[in-house]
Design an enzyme around this catalytic site. Structure first.
Site, mmCIF file in Angstrom:
data_model
loop_
_atom_site.group_PDB
_atom_site.id
_atom_site.type_symbol
_atom_site.label_atom_id
_atom_site.label_comp_id
_atom_site.label_asym_id
_atom_site.label_seq_id
_atom_site.Cartn_x
_atom_site.Cartn_y
_atom_site.Cartn_z
ATOM 1 N N SER A 20 -22.896 75.791 -5.633
ATOM 2 C CA SER A 20 -22.774 75.181 -4.305
ATOM 3 C C SER A 20 -24.076 75.279 -3.518
ATOM 4 O O SER A 20 -24.168 74.781 -2.404
ATOM 5 C CB SER A 20 -21.640 75.843 -3.522
ATOM 6 O OG SER A 20 -21.809 77.249 -3.490
ATOM 7 N N ASN A 107 -15.522 86.033 -0.934
ATOM 8 C CA ASN A 107 -14.436 85.276 -0.299
ATOM 9 C C ASN A 107 -14.386 85.491 1.217
ATOM 10 O O ASN A 107 -14.252 84.535 1.980
ATOM 11 C CB ASN A 107 -13.088 85.647 -0.933
ATOM 12 C CG ASN A 107 -13.023 85.211 -2.386
ATOM 13 O OD1 ASN A 107 -13.890 84.483 -2.859
ATOM 14 N ND2 ASN A 107 -11.997 85.652 -3.105
ATOM 15 N N HIS A 153 -5.330 42.369 25.413
ATOM 16 C CA HIS A 153 -5.363 41.449 24.260
ATOM 17 C C HIS A 153 -6.721 40.738 24.136
ATOM 18 O O HIS A 153 -6.798 39.641 23.590
ATOM 19 C CB HIS A 153 -4.258 40.399 24.342
ATOM 20 C CG HIS A 153 -2.912 40.960 24.693
ATOM 21 N ND1 HIS A 153 -2.011 41.389 23.749
ATOM 22 C CD2 HIS A 153 -2.339 41.198 25.907
ATOM 23 C CE1 HIS A 153 -0.914 41.846 24.362
ATOM 24 N NE2 HIS A 153 -1.101 41.748 25.678
ATOM 25 N N SER A 274 -34.147 40.344 13.269
ATOM 26 C CA SER A 274 -33.788 39.805 11.960
ATOM 27 C C SER A 274 -35.069 39.355 11.276
ATOM 28 O O SER A 274 -35.989 38.865 11.926
ATOM 29 C CB SER A 274 -32.842 38.626 12.136
ATOM 30 O OG SER A 274 -32.921 37.769 11.011
ATOM 31 N N LYS A 280 -33.145 36.834 17.083
ATOM 32 C CA LYS A 280 -32.087 37.845 17.030
ATOM 33 C C LYS A 280 -32.448 39.185 17.653
ATOM 34 O O LYS A 280 -33.574 39.647 17.588
ATOM 35 C CB LYS A 280 -31.690 38.105 15.570
ATOM 36 C CG LYS A 280 -30.906 36.970 14.981
ATOM 37 C CD LYS A 280 -29.463 37.031 15.399
ATOM 38 C CE LYS A 280 -28.620 37.324 14.182
ATOM 39 N NZ LYS A 280 -27.238 37.508 14.506
ATOM 40 N N ASN A 282 -30.108 42.530 17.383
ATOM 41 C CA ASN A 282 -28.822 42.980 16.841
ATOM 42 C C ASN A 282 -28.444 44.383 17.314
ATOM 43 O O ASN A 282 -29.302 45.245 17.452
ATOM 44 C CB ASN A 282 -28.858 42.964 15.308
ATOM 45 C CG ASN A 282 -28.972 41.546 14.767
ATOM 46 O OD1 ASN A 282 -28.452 40.607 15.371
ATOM 47 N ND2 ASN A 282 -29.671 41.391 13.660
ATOM 48 N N GLU A 287 -23.217 49.328 15.971
ATOM 49 C CA GLU A 287 -22.441 49.052 14.754
ATOM 50 C C GLU A 287 -22.371 50.276 13.846
ATOM 51 O O GLU A 287 -21.339 50.552 13.227
ATOM 52 C CB GLU A 287 -23.067 47.878 13.992
ATOM 53 C CG GLU A 287 -22.873 46.555 14.707
ATOM 54 C CD GLU A 287 -23.685 45.429 14.089
ATOM 55 O OE1 GLU A 287 -23.121 44.367 13.849
ATOM 56 O OE2 GLU A 287 -24.893 45.610 13.847
ATOM 57 N N TYR A 314 -7.706 82.623 -2.318
ATOM 58 C CA TYR A 314 -8.851 81.747 -2.571
ATOM 59 C C TYR A 314 -8.745 81.011 -3.899
ATOM 60 O O TYR A 314 -8.376 81.596 -4.917
ATOM 61 C CB TYR A 314 -10.148 82.579 -2.555
ATOM 62 C CG TYR A 314 -11.405 81.773 -2.823
ATOM 63 C CD1 TYR A 314 -12.079 81.155 -1.781
ATOM 64 C CD2 TYR A 314 -11.891 81.609 -4.120
ATOM 65 C CE1 TYR A 314 -13.218 80.399 -2.020
ATOM 66 C CE2 TYR A 314 -13.035 80.860 -4.365
ATOM 67 C CZ TYR A 314 -13.695 80.251 -3.312
ATOM 68 O OH TYR A 314 -14.810 79.506 -3.554
ATOM 69 N N GLN A 319 -14.503 75.649 -2.236
ATOM 70 C CA GLN A 319 -15.950 75.483 -2.122
ATOM 71 C C GLN A 319 -16.292 74.065 -1.654
ATOM 72 O O GLN A 319 -17.335 73.839 -1.049
ATOM 73 C CB GLN A 319 -16.597 75.773 -3.480
ATOM 74 C CG GLN A 319 -18.102 75.686 -3.496
ATOM 75 C CD GLN A 319 -18.668 76.377 -4.729
ATOM 76 O OE1 GLN A 319 -18.786 77.585 -4.777
ATOM 77 N NE2 GLN A 319 -18.999 75.596 -5.744
ATOM 78 N N LYS A 322 -17.187 72.518 2.395
ATOM 79 C CA LYS A 322 -18.384 72.418 3.220
ATOM 80 C C LYS A 322 -19.002 71.017 3.317
ATOM 81 O O LYS A 322 -19.330 70.590 4.436
ATOM 82 C CB LYS A 322 -19.415 73.451 2.764
ATOM 83 C CG LYS A 322 -18.989 74.875 3.168
ATOM 84 C CD LYS A 322 -19.812 75.944 2.548
ATOM 85 C CE LYS A 322 -19.271 76.685 1.353
ATOM 86 N NZ LYS A 322 -17.882 76.698 1.004
HETATM 87 N N1 ARG Z 1 -19.466 79.701 -3.071
HETATM 88 C C1 ARG Z 1 -18.102 80.004 -2.817
HETATM 89 C C2 ARG Z 1 -17.488 79.060 -1.777
HETATM 90 O O1 ARG Z 1 -18.184 78.403 -1.128
HETATM 91 C C3 ARG Z 1 -17.893 81.393 -2.278
HETATM 92 C C4 ARG Z 1 -17.663 82.409 -3.273
HETATM 93 C C5 ARG Z 1 -16.304 82.696 -3.713
HETATM 94 N N2 ARG Z 1 -16.306 82.599 -5.104
HETATM 95 C C6 ARG Z 1 -15.391 83.124 -5.928
HETATM 96 N N3 ARG Z 1 -15.494 82.878 -7.181
HETATM 97 N N4 ARG Z 1 -14.416 83.873 -5.496
HETATM 98 O O2 ARG Z 1 -16.281 78.970 -1.680
#
Ligand code: ARG
Length: 457
Positions: A20, A107, A153, A274, A280, A282, A287, A314, A319, A322
């Protein structure tokens, strides 16, 4: 880091799908903050030796300076930001680095880092939304008397003031700020110390780390701490709602800027030309704000779907929490900045707005109201009489205020000369003095009140 029971290393594909670091490197500051707080607590509780703790804290400070200078070197074999920091720490200070991970797990570490990141992001978005709302307030004050058609409307309905219209978006922005504030308040509990899922046997002090990281208290349940991401989902739902509001204003700007409307002239700084049509101009920024709202909604859906079927505690699916949050933040921050700039710089064209407001028989309701109020006609009957007046104006190709009195009186004998006082768009808006109505006096009163509310924040 966990190789003890393995005879072979992971395949290249395993390494790639598992890593990650390409995205969670964005958590580096929060990761270091969390580690510093954790290490200070381990030291205070005598869980690790004070001398080791000081060496670790020293090393973490060095890493911060390195990363600040752009020195994070990505290595897929090190999986994530937590292992990057720990491995760099070991390079810098040797075996003492191995003591930092006492009484914690990645975790609770990632749950803490991510909460800190989302909290920082809420604060940044809050600053942006405040600036946007204030820009709306300024332009609304400037145009408290400017008449613009109000639509239902997308058909001309009744005249309103531009100040009132802009203040509608100001109210939306205030509620958006409230949603982010609510999300922040619920988010502000610290998962650090929940360890892998069950808590820890070490004599930790979770209240100490929570306080050091600016949280109100530690979270109450270790399983919940490491396995829920509702704080991130609330951030995303708040972001979606804010972006929907921005998108609606963007849509209006796009419509207003089109030639048949001509209500606004886009600033050069927020439009594009344009390559083939030299005339133009725009509304690309507007948008893209409209487009980004769809992507932010996609981010929210993405995380909700990730979470919906996960058993406690977990799972690695988490992961994937994010990227959608980072993406939504980037898109929303940019959208807010673009809308703030556009609102600041857009040129309104009051003549075009007034002309459009006066067309479309927008004061028909005022005529019906006049009949009900001044001539005692039941409103339903007044509505019918007014319909005939509109038809007469349409047939004659004139606007309502231009109909001769004889024509109106022929439709209904109770109509007299005083009716012309209510048929102009200015008279129409001035009459709508009910609380929250469009009358310039009402709009100015709301602006004054809003200014006081901003000062109190
Ligand atoms: N990189 C992991 C995440 O973003 C965090 C670590 C937890 N990993 C694990 N194998 N318990 O969730």
């Amino acid at each position: 880091m966990w190789g003890g029971r393995f005879a072979e290393g992971p395949s290249a594909v395993m390494r790639e799908i598992n890593a990650s670091i390409p995205f969670d490197k964005r958590l580096w500051k929060q990761d270091l903050r969390g580690s510093v707080a954790h290490c200070q607590m381990l030291k205070a509780k005598g869980i690790i030796d004070a001398a080791d703790a000081d060496i670790i804290l020293d090393g973490l400070a060095k890493i911060e300076a390195e990363y600040e200078a752009g020195g994070l070197v990505e290595n897929l074999a090190l999986e994530d930001i937590h292992m990057h920091v720990e491995s760099r720490l070991a390079e810098l200070i040797g075996p003492a680095a191995g003591r930092l991970h006492t009484a914690r797990s990645r975790n609770d570490q990632v749950a803490t880092d991510f909460r800190l990141w989302v909290r920082d992001s809420i604060d940044a978005i809050t600053g942006g939304l405040e600036a946007y709302a204030q820009a709306l307030l300024r332009r609304a004050e400037e145009h408290a008397d400017t008449v613009i058609p109000g639509f239902t409307h997308l058909q001309v309905a009744q005249p309103v003031t531009l100040g009132h219209h802009l203040m509608a978006y100001h109210e939306m922005a205030r509620r958006d700020l409230g949603r982010f504030a609510d999300a922040r308040a619920r988010l502000n509990e610290c998962p650090l110390g929940a360890a892998a899922l069950a808590g820890t046997g070490f004599p930790t002090d979770r209240f100490m780390t929570a306080k050091a990281l600016g949280f109100d208290r530690p979270t109450a349940n270790s399983l919940d701490s490491v396995s829920d991401r509702d704080f991130a989902i609330e951030f995303l739902t708040s972001a979606v709602q804010a972006s929907l509001h921005l998108s609606r204003l963007a849509e209006e700007i796009i419509i207003w800027a089109s030639q048949p409307y001509g209500f606004v002239k886009l600033p050069d700084s927020y439009s594009t030309g344009s390559s083939i049509m030299p005339q133009k101009r725009n509304p690309d920024a507007a948008e893209l704000v409209r487009g980004h709202a769809g992507r932010i909604l996609g981010c929210m859906t993405s995380l909700m779907v990730t979470m919906k079927g996960l058993p406690l505690a977990y799972s690695k699916d988490m992961q994937d929490d994010k990227p959608p949050v980072f993406e939504a933040y980037d898109l929303l921050a940019l959208s807010i900045a673009a809308m703030t700039g556009m609102i600041d710089e857009i040129a309104f064209v009051p003549e075009r707005m007034r002309a459009a407001a006066a067309g479309g028989f927008s004061t028909a309701t005022d005529l019906a109201d006049w009949l009900a109020r001044e001539a005692g006609v039941p409103f339903r009957e007044a509505h019918h009489i007014t319909g005939r007046a509109v038809k007469a104006a349409e047939d004659a190709g004139v606007m309502l205020p231009d109909l001769p009195l004889e024509t109106l009186a022929a439709i209904d004998a109770r109509i007299d000369r005083r009716v012309y006082d209510v048929l102009s768009v200015e008279a129409s808006v001035a009459s709508r003095k009910s609380h929250g109505g469009t009358a310039p006096d009402q709009v100015r009163a709301r602006i004054a009140e809003a200014k006081q509310q901003w000062e109190k924040r």
